[in-house]
Scaffold this motif. Sequence first.
Motif, PDB file in Angstrom:
ATOM      1  N   GLN A  35       0.821  -1.197   0.000  1.00 40.96           N
ATOM      2  CA  GLN A  35       0.000   0.000   0.000  1.00 40.96           C
ATOM      3  C   GLN A  35       0.862   1.256   0.000  1.00 40.96           C
ATOM      4  N   PRO A  79      -4.122   0.321  -2.455  1.00 39.99           N
ATOM      5  CA  PRO A  79      -5.271  -0.417  -1.926  1.00 39.99           C
ATOM      6  C   PRO A  79      -5.420  -0.181  -0.420  1.00 39.99           C
ATOM      7  N   GLU A  85      -6.695  -3.554   4.367  1.00 39.21           N
ATOM      8  CA  GLU A  85      -7.232  -4.908   4.539  1.00 39.21           C
ATOM      9  C   GLU A  85      -6.868  -5.833   3.387  1.00 39.21           C
ATOM     10  N   PHE A  86      -6.522  -5.242   2.243  1.00 38.79           N
ATOM     11  CA  PHE A  86      -6.257  -6.074   1.085  1.00 38.79           C
ATOM     12  C   PHE A  86      -4.768  -6.275   0.825  1.00 38.79           C
ATOM     13  N   SER A 115      -3.214  -9.704  -4.864  1.00 36.21           N
ATOM     14  CA  SER A 115      -4.109  -9.121  -3.869  1.00 36.21           C
ATOM     15  C   SER A 115      -4.716  -7.822  -4.384  1.00 36.21           C
ATOM     16  N   TYR A 116      -3.962  -7.112  -5.214  1.00 37.23           N
ATOM     17  CA  TYR A 116      -4.457  -5.858  -5.762  1.00 37.23           C
ATOM     18  C   TYR A 116      -5.652  -6.126  -6.682  1.00 37.23           C
ATOM     19  N   TRP A 133      -8.723  -6.944  -4.754  1.00 40.17           N
ATOM     20  CA  TRP A 133      -9.403  -5.744  -4.254  1.00 40.17           C
ATOM     21  C   TRP A 133     -10.215  -5.079  -5.357  1.00 40.17           C
ATOM     22  N   ARG A 134      -9.600  -4.916  -6.529  1.00 41.90           N
ATOM     23  CA  ARG A 134     -10.273  -4.180  -7.601  1.00 41.90           C
ATOM     24  C   ARG A 134     -11.508  -4.931  -8.103  1.00 41.90           C
ATOM     25  N   LYS A 191     -13.234  -7.206  -6.326  1.00 37.29           N
ATOM     26  CA  LYS A 191     -14.232  -7.339  -5.270  1.00 37.29           C
ATOM     27  C   LYS A 191     -14.966  -6.023  -5.035  1.00 37.29           C
ATOM     28  N   LYS A 192     -14.223  -4.909  -4.983  1.00 37.22           N
ATOM     29  CA  LYS A 192     -14.841  -3.642  -4.616  1.00 37.22           C
ATOM     30  C   LYS A 192     -15.228  -2.791  -5.821  1.00 37.22           C
ATOM     31  N   GLU A 215     -18.455  -8.239  -5.383  1.00 36.18           N
ATOM     32  CA  GLU A 215     -18.522  -9.027  -4.145  1.00 36.18           C
ATOM     33  C   GLU A 215     -19.890  -9.672  -3.936  1.00 36.18           C
TER      34      GLU A 215
END
Lengths: 201, 633, 241
Positions: free
Chosen positions: B302, C117, C120-121, C183-184, C187-188, C190-191, C211
């Motif tokens: 991040q 991100p 959490e992700f 993981s990125y 995130w993209r 899912k959200k 999601e």
Amino acid sequence: MSEVAVLQLMGLCVVGTGILILLFLKAVFVRVLGFVIIMLGIFTLIALGVPQMASLPPAVETFDIASVKTPDDLASIGQKIFFSKGQCALCHSIGPSESARCPELAGIGAKLAPEFIYESLTQPQAYVYLDFRHDGLPEEYPARMPHINKNPIALSEQEIYSVIAFLQKMSGEPISIKVEDVLNIDVGEMKVASLVGHGGN
Amino acid sequence: MKNHDTLKLQSWLPKVKASSLSGWSVFLAFLLLPAFVWAQDAATLAMQVEYRDVPGIGSRNLIWIVAQQHLLLAGFVLGVPIFAWICEIVGWKTNEPRYDKLAKEFTKLLTSAYATTALFGGILLFLLIGLYPKLMAYLSDIFFPSFIAYSILFLLETATLYLYWYGWDVMQGKKKVFHLFLGFLLNLFALGIMMIPNSWATFQASPVVVTDGTAIERAWAAMQNPTWWPVNIHRFIANIVLGGFICGAYAGVRYLQAVTKEERERYDWMGYVGNFIGVFGMLPLPFAGYWLMREVYQYNQQMGITLMGGFLAWLFILQAMLIGVLFLGANYYFWMGITYRVPGVAESYKKPILAMLIVLMVSLAVWMTPHSLVASLQEARQMGGTHHPLLGVFGVMSAKMTVANLMILVTFISFLMYWRAGKQETAAWAKIAKAVMGALLVIAGLAVIVLGVWGYFVPAIIRINYFSVAQVLIVLFIMVTFTPLTALLMKSAKTTTEMIWGQMPVRAGYTLVSNAVMVILLMSLMGYARSSSRVHWHIYGVMRDTSEYAYSPALGYAAAFMSLNTFVFCMIVAFIFWVATMGDKATQGTEHGQPEDSPVKIPGGVAPAIAGGSPREGQTFVNPVPMNKNEDT
Amino acid sequence: MKGPLFNSAVVLAGIYVFLKFILPLFTAPLPASLIFLYLALTFSALMIFYTMSGESLESFMGPVQRFLTGEGQTGVANIARVLVFIVFPLLVGWQTYTKLAPSDDPPPESRTIHPAPPGEFVGLANPYPKNNQTIQEGKGIYASNCSPCHGENFDGKGIAAVGFNPPPANFADSGTIAQLQESYLFWRIKKGGVGLPIEGMPWKSAMPRWENELSDEKIWKVIIGEFDGAHQSPRTWEEEE
């Protein structure tokens, strides 16, 4: 005028002053200063020319203890603690991760009883996990688990139970922590209220 | 003594927490008054006040200015001794008094600069305690033992500095070795003084879990966070660069002000030395920066994305611009040196200079091409997004790494070219050596480009772990092998054209000033990057910033502050120089410069690389004609 | 008159023509900001080159200086000089006017395509192994859910892609998913677009948040399928065996 326009105007004035100095003044040191402020002014103007974007912090979520009604509320607080004050995510990941320094916790809430999780958090050396994810003898993980209920992390009882609730929910397990029990823990003061978002009171 | 201290400390720390003071703590409090106040805050205030504000300017902005001044001054105070020490060694090795004099002149600055740095450090500490008590309480709880170590190092550094400075004239001749050893100690302590606060700052950016244990164990664990060493190395090198370029800028200003011939020669030469050391440090700096970014990415994706691709992405375009100006300035100064100091060779160097300039500019253009372009709606539609189908490939790391390496390579060639200007190699193997070097340079350049292009077609991890590292190693290899080889070649070289000092045009003086300003701006810019990559966290992922200043300001606003900081720092440095050289005027006639018209001796060997030329051993040259003073005023 | 000054003008004009008119023949046109940047760099290169020595400085700046001061100028040159003095301020004024005049165009945007991100992700890894079965499963999910926009060839050119601004990501490009960790992407997917932070301009992206439609398992598998189909591999910190 917008803030950017004000700053642009200031930058232009600075550059203009510098140019005037270079045009009309003879003293070497003053001329060098003029040169320096021209450079700084131009730098600022260029920086004002690129897209301006401030990074706003996400809203601080305040938490009212009276609003906890369901175990899910508890788990959502636990999630926040997991990723902030509890510092769990500094070492642990949920699901396998390359950068995690310690065991990953996917499904942990289903594998372990809440009492055992509680013991792992408060007496981490009582049962030591070793890293078997490689050939040869098992090794210790690079980071040692701290006592979660002591300094510097020092989660309160209520906070620890919230985290356990989160771990259970995340593992698809029914949350066995009871809201009344957590609310009835005597902490002397409303610590829970200040935990989420770090004292956003 | 030290062991005793630490032993006591373990039993002492918990007591402070309970606000009960032992005799030892009184003694230590004497030693360390500010930090003691700080530690007590931990006990009593932790739960009370979280933030205080300063009306008008705002607490964050005030801290920003003071911290930046403190850091820049600290960089100066740490960079100058390194610079002085190198010069002193060169002077000692070559028996050349002017290096020793230069080293001494800059050490003289230290005493006043040191006090100013400490002053700003004190102000910063008080402001931090007052304005951010919660954060300070947390940090002092973890880091307290390192405060003690820091104070002890500070005492040692101060004592060494006084010995080093006041003992300069006494410890000449046979005692010089001891003096050099003092200089070594000075730099060693300075390194420690830099590293300890680095650990506090890097802990904020990349905290590790602090397990319980003794106070010292905890502090040590916290210090060893993932970005500590990269930042140490990066800052250490950057301080050398800062010291060198500030020396250059000082010489540049004095050169512009110079009236007599000796002054012109002296400051021209001094500017050259400053620029040389600055460039010398600047060449490996991008590698250190790359390592740091890599650690940041690995620590937390991040944070890495926030820096490189997220809201700070444009900052790196600005950084590329500043670095570009700095590289161009350094090269421009080398090239002007060839044109003006070595008369008659300008024509023959015109073509290679043009070629190098084009390589530099193309590299810079690639470096400055952003990943996401600024485009109007229509332009974006034509491109199909904010990625350009062709130039979009310049936006990624593989391209940037490649051109950064190329720019370093070109700057190094500039330096070699300058070194060899006006010389004729006489060694029998010179021809072969030159051919081999030329071929190696071409191969190295091509290899860097090939690896860069290939990098698009392999997984990121292969590129990062092998290709980028290989590029760096190739460039480093060239630098490490070519420098001694050229020194060897030059040792037997015949000088066809003498190097003339004091002939540089006014532009050269301003170029030196510009280089220094760029370095200071870059330090301010990257300080902002480091600090705002934490976004709304005081300590990343651990302690959230809940003050009204938790947001990170936009780049333009931040740049205004960086410019202000740079300007203020320049003024402080000018003031320090002015104070330190105030007494010189009176003694100028006897102390400064070479006696008029006496031949200047320049020996061979390593030193000429710094002296800006390498006439043969023991060769002399006579002072040059004074240049036309009003050339472009 | 000819010499460095003339050469510089030719070089600048040549580069402008190349960037503005010739390059677009082969690829998309360059945005004005980029052309400006390249011209500015060229200009500084010329300045550096021609100020390297005293003579070249004179031959570069001399004509300019003589022209502007009117030194020894008569006839046409003098009229040209007066014209420049009249036209130049007007040009600046016109430039200022066009900059400030209200227009229907939206301001140039600079959307951050890959913003950071949320915490959490970060650090999640794909719990499913990459093998034939998962790849096929992932590609199946991709075909039914993603390909209308991102294209059957993973090139962002699906039948529904036309008209979206920004267009759907082209996975085959080495600047998109090849730069990102799995993981990125998780995130993209899912959200979706609305899950972007402010610098990513969540109001612009048409990416749905999946999601509610896809389970975590399916999202992880579709990621495997995507990387395989686009012939890319995710960014990792450990080498694959």
